[in-house]
Each structure stands twice: as C-alpha cells, then as structure tokens.
Design an enzyme around this catalytic site. Structure first.
Site, PDB file in Angstrom:
ATOM      1  N   VAL A   1      -3.446 -12.523 -32.662  1.00 59.48           N
ATOM      2  CA  VAL A   1      -2.677 -11.685 -33.601  1.00 59.48           C
ATOM      3  C   VAL A   1      -1.737 -10.702 -32.897  1.00 59.48           C
ATOM      4  CG1 VAL A   1      -4.374 -11.898 -35.461  1.00 59.48           C
ATOM      5  CG2 VAL A   1      -4.521  -9.949 -33.903  1.00 59.48           C
ATOM      6  N   ARG A   2      -1.736 -10.714 -31.566  1.00 57.59           N
ATOM      7  CA  ARG A   2      -0.774  -9.885 -30.833  1.00 57.59           C
ATOM      8  C   ARG A   2       0.630 -10.488 -30.893  1.00 57.59           C
ATOM      9  NH1 ARG A   2      -2.713  -6.195 -27.133  1.00 57.59           N
ATOM     10  NH2 ARG A   2      -0.527  -5.604 -27.030  1.00 57.59           N
TER      11      ARG A   2
ATOM     12  N   GLN B   1      -6.292 -14.294 -42.233  1.00 60.89           N
ATOM     13  CA  GLN B   1      -7.553 -14.401 -41.501  1.00 60.89           C
ATOM     14  C   GLN B   1      -8.746 -14.074 -42.384  1.00 60.89           C
ATOM     15  OE1 GLN B   1      -7.770 -12.032 -37.892  1.00 60.89           O
ATOM     16  NE2 GLN B   1      -9.589 -13.132 -37.197  1.00 60.89           N
TER      17      GLN B   1
ATOM     18  N   SER C   1     -11.847 -12.478 -43.749  1.00 64.36           N
ATOM     19  CA  SER C   1     -12.106 -11.034 -43.704  1.00 64.36           C
ATOM     20  C   SER C   1     -13.589 -10.739 -43.531  1.00 64.36           C
ATOM     21  CB  SER C   1     -11.613 -10.393 -45.001  1.00 64.36           C
ATOM     22  OG  SER C   1     -12.115  -9.080 -45.097  1.00 64.36           O
TER      23      SER C   1
ATOM     24  N   ASN D   1       7.843 -19.870 -36.270  1.00 64.71           N
ATOM     25  CA  ASN D   1       8.906 -20.851 -36.080  1.00 64.71           C
ATOM     26  C   ASN D   1       8.752 -21.539 -34.716  1.00 64.71           C
ATOM     27  OD1 ASN D   1      10.415 -19.385 -34.068  1.00 64.71           O
ATOM     28  ND2 ASN D   1      11.261 -18.110 -35.704  1.00 64.71           N
TER      29      ASN D   1
ATOM     30  N   ARG E   1      10.598 -21.717 -32.093  1.00 64.35           N
ATOM     31  CA  ARG E   1      10.897 -20.918 -30.898  1.00 64.35           C
ATOM     32  C   ARG E   1       9.687 -20.073 -30.506  1.00 64.35           C
ATOM     33  NH1 ARG E   1      15.523 -16.225 -30.324  1.00 64.35           N
ATOM     34  NH2 ARG E   1      15.797 -16.424 -28.078  1.00 64.35           N
TER      35      ARG E   1
ATOM     36  N   HIS F   1       7.141 -20.086 -27.173  1.00 68.89           N
ATOM     37  CA  HIS F   1       6.787 -18.887 -26.395  1.00 68.89           C
ATOM     38  C   HIS F   1       5.267 -18.723 -26.295  1.00 68.89           C
ATOM     39  CE1 HIS F   1       6.923 -14.744 -25.017  1.00 68.89           C
ATOM     40  NE2 HIS F   1       6.187 -14.380 -26.040  1.00 68.89           N
TER      41      HIS F   1
ATOM     42  N   ARG G   1      -0.021 -19.080 -23.546  1.00 75.28           N
ATOM     43  CA  ARG G   1      -1.441 -19.312 -23.816  1.00 75.28           C
ATOM     44  C   ARG G   1      -1.989 -20.630 -23.268  1.00 75.28           C
ATOM     45  NH1 ARG G   1      -3.097 -14.186 -24.836  1.00 75.28           N
ATOM     46  NH2 ARG G   1      -1.854 -13.226 -26.480  1.00 75.28           N
TER      47      ARG G   1
HETATM   48  C1  LIG Z   1      -2.606 -13.735 -19.801  1.00 77.32           C
HETATM   49  C2  LIG Z   1      -2.434 -12.598 -20.760  1.00 77.32           C
HETATM   50  C3  LIG Z   1      -3.103 -11.415 -20.561  1.00 77.32           C
HETATM   51  C4  LIG Z   1      -2.935 -10.336 -21.435  1.00 77.32           C
HETATM   52  N1  LIG Z   1      -3.620  -9.184 -21.220  1.00 77.32           N
HETATM   53  C5  LIG Z   1      -3.461  -8.125 -22.048  1.00 77.32           C
HETATM   54  C6  LIG Z   1      -4.120  -6.875 -21.835  1.00 77.32           C
HETATM   55  O1  LIG Z   1      -4.875  -6.723 -20.884  1.00 77.32           O
HETATM   56  N2  LIG Z   1      -3.916  -5.869 -22.716  1.00 77.32           N
HETATM   57  C7  LIG Z   1      -3.062  -5.990 -23.773  1.00 77.32           C
HETATM   58  O2  LIG Z   1      -2.879  -5.032 -24.534  1.00 77.32           O
HETATM   59  N3  LIG Z   1      -2.434  -7.171 -24.023  1.00 77.32           N
HETATM   60  C8  LIG Z   1      -2.600  -8.220 -23.199  1.00 77.32           C
HETATM   61  N4  LIG Z   1      -1.952  -9.405 -23.458  1.00 77.32           N
HETATM   62  C9  LIG Z   1      -1.132  -9.510 -24.668  1.00 77.32           C
HETATM   63  C10 LIG Z   1       0.349  -9.275 -24.342  1.00 77.32           C
HETATM   64  O3  LIG Z   1       0.557  -7.941 -23.866  1.00 77.32           O
HETATM   65  C11 LIG Z   1       1.229  -9.505 -25.587  1.00 77.32           C
HETATM   66  O4  LIG Z   1       0.888  -8.563 -26.595  1.00 77.32           O
HETATM   67  C12 LIG Z   1       1.068 -10.876 -26.180  1.00 77.32           C
HETATM   68  O5  LIG Z   1       1.079 -11.858 -25.182  1.00 77.32           O
HETATM   69  C13 LIG Z   1       2.221 -11.129 -27.172  1.00 77.32           C
HETATM   70  O6  LIG Z   1       3.338 -11.508 -26.418  1.00 77.32           O
HETATM   71  P1  LIG Z   1       4.853 -11.122 -26.651  1.00 77.32           P
HETATM   72  O7  LIG Z   1       4.983  -9.679 -26.843  1.00 77.32           O
HETATM   73  O8  LIG Z   1       5.649 -11.743 -25.557  1.00 77.32           O
HETATM   74  O9  LIG Z   1       5.191 -11.988 -27.871  1.00 77.32           O
HETATM   75  P2  LIG Z   1       5.445 -11.960 -29.425  1.00 77.32           P
HETATM   76  O10 LIG Z   1       4.882 -10.794 -30.129  1.00 77.32           O
HETATM   77  O11 LIG Z   1       4.961 -13.319 -29.784  1.00 77.32           O
HETATM   78  O12 LIG Z   1       7.007 -11.878 -29.491  1.00 77.32           O
HETATM   79  C14 LIG Z   1       7.836 -12.904 -28.949  1.00 77.32           C
HETATM   80  C15 LIG Z   1       8.992 -12.302 -28.214  1.00 77.32           C
HETATM   81  O13 LIG Z   1       9.784 -11.566 -29.142  1.00 77.32           O
HETATM   82  C16 LIG Z   1      10.298 -10.435 -28.498  1.00 77.32           C
HETATM   83  N5  LIG Z   1       9.807  -9.240 -29.201  1.00 77.32           N
HETATM   84  C17 LIG Z   1       8.831  -9.178 -30.136  1.00 77.32           C
HETATM   85  N6  LIG Z   1       8.694  -7.938 -30.596  1.00 77.32           N
HETATM   86  C18 LIG Z   1       9.580  -7.198 -29.917  1.00 77.32           C
HETATM   87  C19 LIG Z   1       9.886  -5.822 -29.928  1.00 77.32           C
HETATM   88  N7  LIG Z   1       9.281  -4.939 -30.710  1.00 77.32           N
HETATM   89  N8  LIG Z   1      10.866  -5.406 -29.093  1.00 77.32           N
HETATM   90  C20 LIG Z   1      11.523  -6.232 -28.295  1.00 77.32           C
HETATM   91  N9  LIG Z   1      11.269  -7.571 -28.217  1.00 77.32           N
HETATM   92  C21 LIG Z   1      10.307  -8.026 -29.025  1.00 77.32           C
HETATM   93  C22 LIG Z   1       9.880 -10.464 -27.048  1.00 77.32           C
HETATM   94  O14 LIG Z   1      10.852 -11.148 -26.298  1.00 77.32           O
HETATM   95  C23 LIG Z   1       8.623 -11.312 -27.105  1.00 77.32           C
HETATM   96  O15 LIG Z   1       8.321 -11.953 -25.886  1.00 77.32           O
HETATM   97  C24 LIG Z   1      -2.102 -10.474 -22.572  1.00 77.32           C
HETATM   98  C25 LIG Z   1      -1.435 -11.691 -22.776  1.00 77.32           C
HETATM   99  C26 LIG Z   1      -1.582 -12.738 -21.890  1.00 77.32           C
HETATM  100  C27 LIG Z   1      -0.869 -14.047 -22.156  1.00 77.32           C
END
Ligand SMILES: Cc1cc2nc3c(=O)[nH]c(=O)nc-3n(C[C@H](O)[C@H](O)[C@H](O)COP(=O)(O)OP(=O)(O)OC[C@H]3O[C@@H](n4cnc5c(N)ncnc54)[C@H](O)[C@@H]3O)c2cc1C
Length: 217
Positions: free
Chosen positions: A79-80, A88, A90, A172, A174, A178, A183
């Site tokens: 959900v990040r 999801q 509940s 989507n 794209r 990503h 993952r």
């Molecule tokens: C191996 C691994 C380890 C990790 N460990 C941790 C950890 O220890 N702690 C932790 O907190 N998280 C962790 N994460 C989670 C990570 O920090 C991201 O929150 C998560 O991977 C979502 O990725 P994202 O932000 O690239 O993508 P998404 O949210 O899927 O967004 C896709 C893309 O859109 C763009 N985007 C989205 N929102 C914005 C915005 N507001 N501003 C600008 N551009 C934006 C960016 O280009 C981004 O890459 C981990 C992830 C991975 C894969």
C-alpha cells in the site's frame, strides 16, 4: 488456526491486441503519426515508446487489477505504492470468531503445509516452533478478547504480521512496470517476490514489448 500459502489472481483480461492499440492510439497523437496505424503497427509503436522511456504513454493502456492473498506485513509494503487503488479486508469490520479461527500465511522459510492446526506438529524445528506457538497464542488471545466483548477493531491489536489479508490492487500499466521493477528485485522481501514474480512472468508472456525489459535473479 488455519495456515495457508500466499496467492494471487490477475482479474483483468489481458487482451494484448486491444491493450497495445489503446496505447498506440493515444501515443501517436504526440508525433501526429496516426496515419501510420495499421493492423499490426501497435507492437512496434509500444516497443518504440518503451525504448525511448516515454512511459507516460503507457498510462493510456487499461488498468490492471490483481487480487492478492498475502500476509499483513507484505500488504503494508504494497500500500506504499501511492498511484494504485486498493480495497483491503478490514480487521475492524471482519470478526474472525465467526469463522471459528484466524488464518495466517505460511512464509517460504517455514517448512509446514497448509491446513487446520490446533497443536504443535512434531516435525518442526526450534525456530519454527517459536513462530507456530506465537500464532496459536495470538489466535487464542484474539478470540478470548472478543468473548470479553472487545470489538474486532480492538481485539485485532494482538494479531501479528502473519495474519492473512485479501487486497485488490488496481494500477495502470506504467505503475505496474514500476512496482514490478522494485518488488521483483533481489532487494525485495521474499514473500513480496513470491507474489510479484508470477505477475511479472504472466505480463512478460502477454505484453513482452512492455514488461520484457524487467530482469530478475
Ligand atoms: C527494497 C525496498 C525497501 C524499502 N524499505 C523501506 C523502509 O525501510 N522504510 C520505508 O518507509 N519504506 C521502504 N520502502 C518503500 C519505499 O520507500 C516506497 O514507499 C515504495 O517503494 C513506493 O515506491 P515509490 O514511491 O517509488 O512509488 P509509487 O508510490 O508507486 O509512485 C510511483 C512513482 O510516482 C512518482 N511519485 C509518486 N508520488 C509522488 C510524489 N508525491 N512526489 C513526486 N513523485 C511522486 C515517483 O516517481 C514514484 O517512483 C522500501 C521499498 C523497497 C522496494
């Protein structure tokens, strides 16, 4: 308690031709090359877009929806991804006493098959015993708290990351590209890879022009 494996199902019909055509139809606007659209031009166009890194055009393909059955720990990572839509199961509204047990996900490093368990199986290692007993204790505490009139939203506080959850994720093409890059990598959690690698392999077969560049060990 019940133990199950993680699983997933792609809910979207992956009709390659119509997906590529919808990407081509929007993308050719950028180059004013609509006159080059033929019955088989979409494959070439999608490949060209991906090679150029013109990912925004992929957003014009249809969304892909996947239903996951995973543990709460993995779902918390999923959900990040902010550009997805999520629905999801509940733990506030679902009362697991109604099904008589709590369901947990078996991680790949625990050597145990799916099934109903009421007591410790003899074949477990010492560390697997610790894991197993902690789940039995969590289930017992959860069910007892409900008997003491705690609501599910309160009793859930004793449930662990291994709790089974169902989550439907829509994004989507794209964004899926990503997510799968992140993952499926060796850096990702093994249980996350366990559900993402099958998705990647299906998408590589159905849409090689778009997902063929993602590699993994
Ligand atoms: C191996 C691994 C380890 C990790 N460990 C941790 C950890 O220890 N702690 C932790 O907190 N998280 C962790 N994460 C989670 C990570 O920090 C991201 O929150 C998560 O991977 C979502 O990725 P994202 O932000 O690239 O993508 P998404 O949210 O899927 O967004 C896709 C893309 O859109 C763009 N985007 C989205 N929102 C914005 C915005 N507001 N501003 C600008 N551009 C934006 C960016 O280009 C981004 O890459 C981990 C992830 C991975 C894969």
């Amino acid at each position: 308690m019940q133990l199950i494996y993680s699983s997933l199902e792609i809910l979207t019909n992956l009709d390659r031709e119509s997906i590529l055509k919808s990407i081509e139809l929007a993308g050719r606007t950028c180059y004013k090359s609509e006159d080059k659209i033929t019955s088989d031009s979409a494959t070439y166009f999608a490949k060209m877009i991906c090679k150029k890194g013109h990912g925004a055009v992929l957003e014009f393909g249809p969304d892909i929806t996947v239903r996951f059955i995973i543990d709460r720990g993995v779902s918390h990572e999923l959900v990040r991804h902010r550009l997805c839509s999520f629905a999801q199961e509940s733990t506030r509204y679902c009362n697991y006493a109604k099904q008589g047990h709590v369901i947990f996900i078996i991680p790949p490093w625990v050597n145990l098959g799916p099934g109903e368990y009421t007591k410790l199986p003899t074949k477990l290692s010492e560390s697997e015993n610790i894991w197993f007993n902690s789940l039995l204790a969590a289930e017992k505490a959860y069910l007892e708290l409900l008997q003491h009139n705690w609501l599910p939203q309160a009793a859930r506080s004793v449930l662990p990351n291994s709790l089974k959850t169902e989550i439907v994720v829509k994004a989507n093409i794209r964004e899926w590209h990503h997510i799968l890059e992140l993952r499926c990598s060796k850096q990702a959690h093994p249980q996350m890879r366990g559900v993402m690698l099958p998705i990647l392999n299906i998408l590589k077969i159905n849409l090689p022009e778009i997902f063929g560049d993602i590699e993994y060990d």
